[in-house]
Design a protein around this motif. Structure first.
Motif, short mmCIF file in Angstrom:
data_model
loop_
_atom_site.label_atom_id
_atom_site.label_comp_id
_atom_site.label_asym_id
_atom_site.label_seq_id
_atom_site.Cartn_x
_atom_site.Cartn_y
_atom_site.Cartn_z
N ALA A 91 0.82 -1.21 0.00
CA ALA A 91 0.00 0.00 0.00
C ALA A 91 0.85 1.27 0.00
CB ALA A 91 -0.93 0.00 1.21
N HIS A 92 2.11 1.15 0.49
CA HIS A 92 3.01 2.29 0.57
C HIS A 92 4.38 1.88 0.01
CE1 HIS A 92 0.04 4.31 3.09
NE2 HIS A 92 -0.01 3.22 3.84
N PRO A 93 4.49 1.70 -1.30
CA PRO A 93 5.73 1.16 -1.89
C PRO A 93 6.96 2.04 -1.69
CG PRO A 93 4.24 1.98 -3.59
CD PRO A 93 3.46 1.99 -2.31
N GLY A 94 6.79 3.30 -1.36
CA GLY A 94 7.94 4.17 -1.17
C GLY A 94 8.54 4.10 0.22
N ILE A 95 7.90 3.37 1.13
CA ILE A 95 8.38 3.28 2.51
C ILE A 95 9.22 2.02 2.68
CG2 ILE A 95 7.69 3.02 4.92
CD1 ILE A 95 5.25 4.68 4.34
N ASP A 96 10.41 2.19 3.22
CA ASP A 96 11.29 1.06 3.53
C ASP A 96 11.03 0.60 4.96
OD1 ASP A 96 12.57 1.11 1.03
OD2 ASP A 96 13.95 2.67 1.72
N VAL A 97 10.83 -0.70 5.14
CA VAL A 97 10.62 -1.27 6.47
C VAL A 97 11.83 -2.13 6.80
CG1 VAL A 97 9.18 -2.74 7.92
CG2 VAL A 97 8.12 -1.24 6.22
N VAL A 98 12.45 -1.85 7.95
CA VAL A 98 13.62 -2.60 8.41
C VAL A 98 13.20 -3.42 9.63
CG1 VAL A 98 15.97 -2.46 9.27
CG2 VAL A 98 15.16 -0.80 7.58
N LEU A 99 13.46 -4.72 9.59
CA LEU A 99 13.04 -5.64 10.65
C LEU A 99 14.19 -6.03 11.55
CD1 LEU A 99 10.61 -8.28 9.10
CD2 LEU A 99 10.06 -6.51 10.76
N THR A 100 13.93 -6.07 12.84
CA THR A 100 14.85 -6.64 13.82
C THR A 100 14.08 -7.66 14.63
OG1 THR A 100 16.13 -4.59 14.01
CG2 THR A 100 16.35 -6.18 15.80
N VAL A 101 14.59 -8.90 14.73
CA VAL A 101 13.93 -9.96 15.47
C VAL A 101 14.81 -10.35 16.66
CG1 VAL A 101 12.96 -12.28 15.39
CG2 VAL A 101 12.87 -10.82 13.35
N GLY A 102 14.22 -10.47 17.84
CA GLY A 102 14.99 -10.86 19.01
C GLY A 102 14.07 -11.30 20.13
N ASN A 103 14.65 -11.62 21.29
CA ASN A 103 13.80 -11.94 22.42
C ASN A 103 13.33 -10.65 23.08
OD1 ASN A 103 15.80 -11.01 24.22
ND2 ASN A 103 16.60 -13.06 24.60
N ARG A 104 12.51 -10.77 24.10
CA ARG A 104 11.88 -9.59 24.69
C ARG A 104 12.92 -8.58 25.19
NH1 ARG A 104 10.16 -8.13 29.86
NH2 ARG A 104 8.35 -6.73 29.88
N GLU A 105 13.94 -9.06 25.87
CA GLU A 105 14.94 -8.15 26.43
C GLU A 105 15.68 -7.41 25.33
OE1 GLU A 105 17.33 -10.54 28.99
OE2 GLU A 105 15.91 -10.47 30.65
N GLU A 106 15.98 -8.10 24.24
CA GLU A 106 16.70 -7.46 23.14
C GLU A 106 15.84 -6.39 22.46
OE1 GLU A 106 19.44 -11.35 21.87
OE2 GLU A 106 17.45 -11.03 20.98
N ILE A 107 14.55 -6.66 22.30
CA ILE A 107 13.67 -5.68 21.66
C ILE A 107 13.45 -4.48 22.57
CG2 ILE A 107 11.38 -5.30 20.72
CD1 ILE A 107 13.33 -7.00 19.00
N ILE A 108 13.33 -4.70 23.86
CA ILE A 108 13.20 -3.58 24.79
C ILE A 108 14.45 -2.70 24.75
CG2 ILE A 108 13.10 -2.97 27.24
CD1 ILE A 108 11.18 -5.31 27.63
N ALA A 109 15.62 -3.34 24.68
CA ALA A 109 16.86 -2.57 24.58
C ALA A 109 16.88 -1.74 23.30
CB ALA A 109 18.07 -3.51 24.62
N GLY A 110 16.34 -2.29 22.21
CA GLY A 110 16.26 -1.54 20.96
C GLY A 110 15.34 -0.34 21.07
N LEU A 111 14.23 -0.51 21.76
CA LEU A 111 13.32 0.62 22.00
C LEU A 111 14.01 1.70 22.83
CD1 LEU A 111 9.85 -0.96 22.92
CD2 LEU A 111 10.32 0.54 20.98
N ARG A 112 14.66 1.27 23.90
CA ARG A 112 15.28 2.22 24.81
C ARG A 112 16.38 3.01 24.11
NH1 ARG A 112 16.15 -1.05 28.52
NH2 ARG A 112 14.45 -0.46 29.92
N GLY A 113 17.12 2.35 23.24
CA GLY A 113 18.21 3.02 22.55
C GLY A 113 17.80 3.70 21.25
N ASP A 114 16.49 3.71 20.96
CA ASP A 114 15.97 4.31 19.72
C ASP A 114 16.56 3.67 18.46
OD1 ASP A 114 14.11 6.03 20.78
OD2 ASP A 114 15.53 7.66 21.05
N ASN A 115 16.97 2.40 18.58
CA ASN A 115 17.42 1.67 17.40
C ASN A 115 16.25 1.15 16.58
OD1 ASN A 115 20.21 1.92 18.07
ND2 ASN A 115 19.93 0.33 19.61
N ILE A 116 15.08 1.10 17.20
CA ILE A 116 13.86 0.73 16.50
C ILE A 116 12.78 1.77 16.82
CG2 ILE A 116 14.34 -1.75 16.39
CD1 ILE A 116 12.61 -2.17 18.79
#
Length: 310
Positions: free
Chosen positions: A118-143
């Motif tokens: 629906a939005h072909p001009g938008i690039d989506v970057v995925l990061t997969v991890g366990n809960r602690e890793e994803i929370i760390a990504g949120l905290r560090g603004d990496n995601i």
């Protein structure tokens, strides 16, 4: 600090994050001598050492900690500026970084595929991890946003509901406990394949058994839902697992869900962002899309297998 450059500041931050000049060079896609030069130039400019060596790793000095705090504020200001500029451009282009706990990979990619069509001009970057890793990504603004169930307690976040997330106990398709209603105590002597400590599924399993006065026997700790399913199919034990991960195996008759009192345990899927983070238009649009259409992509799974009786 007036004459410090962004390259110098990022070099210091990368050395602290990775613990080494070599790791910082890989992160910044430059050579190790270039990192060393940037750090030395900043130290000479400030007249203070910014890094101390602790064993084989670097850590920030007292002055280095002050500089790191300034770097974090600068990076956040630049991210906010980028978000404001993206807002001026609308949804014709942009980028959104999405973190998802590993269990969410069974439905999120399909949802993201629909969004990007629906939005072909938008690039989506995925990061997969366990809960602690994803929370760390949120905290560090990496995601920008995270797809998860149990949201962090030590960070202010905003969450948007996607839909229900059931959890069940799975067994091989020929397991003797199938076909009858079981109290949780019937599982007290069973061996369980379990996710690693820190995963949301592991925490939910531990709470379920604790509430029922059971100490589960953990046969293996496995960091992959796919490997857990293979271990259960091989007869190595049972597993407490997300119902969204087993749709294909249940449909094919390779796995079955035990009919246990109190199951399924139903939690929810959320899109999560840091409260203080201003989302870009692409990230805001993705959040709205997942809230509105996300339930369409959740697997439909028969959670209880009950054999017919005469």
């Amino acid at each position: 600090m007036r004459n410090a450059t962004l390259k110098q500041l990022r070099a210091v931050a990368a050395v602290v994050e990775t613990g080494s000049v070599t790791g910082a060079a890989r992160k910044l896609n430059v050579t190790p001598p270039a990192v060393t030069m940037q750090v030395q130039q900043l130290e000479e400019h400030l007249g203070l050492p910014l890094l101390d060596r602790a064993g084989d790793r670097f850590q920030p000095s007292a002055a280095g900690r002050e500089v790191l705090a300034a770097i974090a504020r600068i990076e956040q200001a630049m991210a906010d500026c980028g978000a404001a500029l993206d807002a001026m451009k609308g949804l014709k282009s942009g980028r959104v970084s999405v973190g998802l706990v590993s269990t969410a990979k069974y439905f999120v990619p399909a949802a993201l595929g629909s969004f990007t069509r629906a939005h072909p001009g938008i690039d989506v970057v995925l990061t997969v991890g366990n809960r602690e890793e994803i929370i760390a990504g949120l905290r560090g603004d990496n995601i920008d946003v995270a797809i998860m169930g149990r949201t962090p307690l030590d960070m202010e976040v905003d969450k948007t509901l996607i839909g229900d997330h059931p959890h069940v106990i799975i067994a091989p398709a020929d397991h003797p406990l199938l076909g009858r209603r079981l109290p949780p105590s019937a599982l007290a002597t069973s061996t369980f394949m379990s996710r690693e400590p820190g995963s949301g599924t592991r925490g939910l399993m531990e709470r379920f058994f604790e509430e029922n006065g059971i100490a589960p026997r953990i046969g293996m700790e496995i960091g992959s839902n796919e490997t857990i399913k293979q271990a259960v199919m091989a007869g190595l034990g049972l597993a407490f697992i997300s119902g969204h991960t087993i749709a294909a195996e249940v449909a094919d008759g390779r796995l079955a869900a035990l009919d246990v009192e109190g199951l399924p345990v139903v939690r929810q899927w959320f899109v999560v962002k840091r409260t203080a983070k201003r989302l870009t238009p692409p990230a805001a649009a993705l959040t709205e899309f997942l809230s509105r259409r996300g339930p369409e992509f959740l697997p439909s799974t028969p959670y209880v297998h009950v054999e017919a009786t005469a």
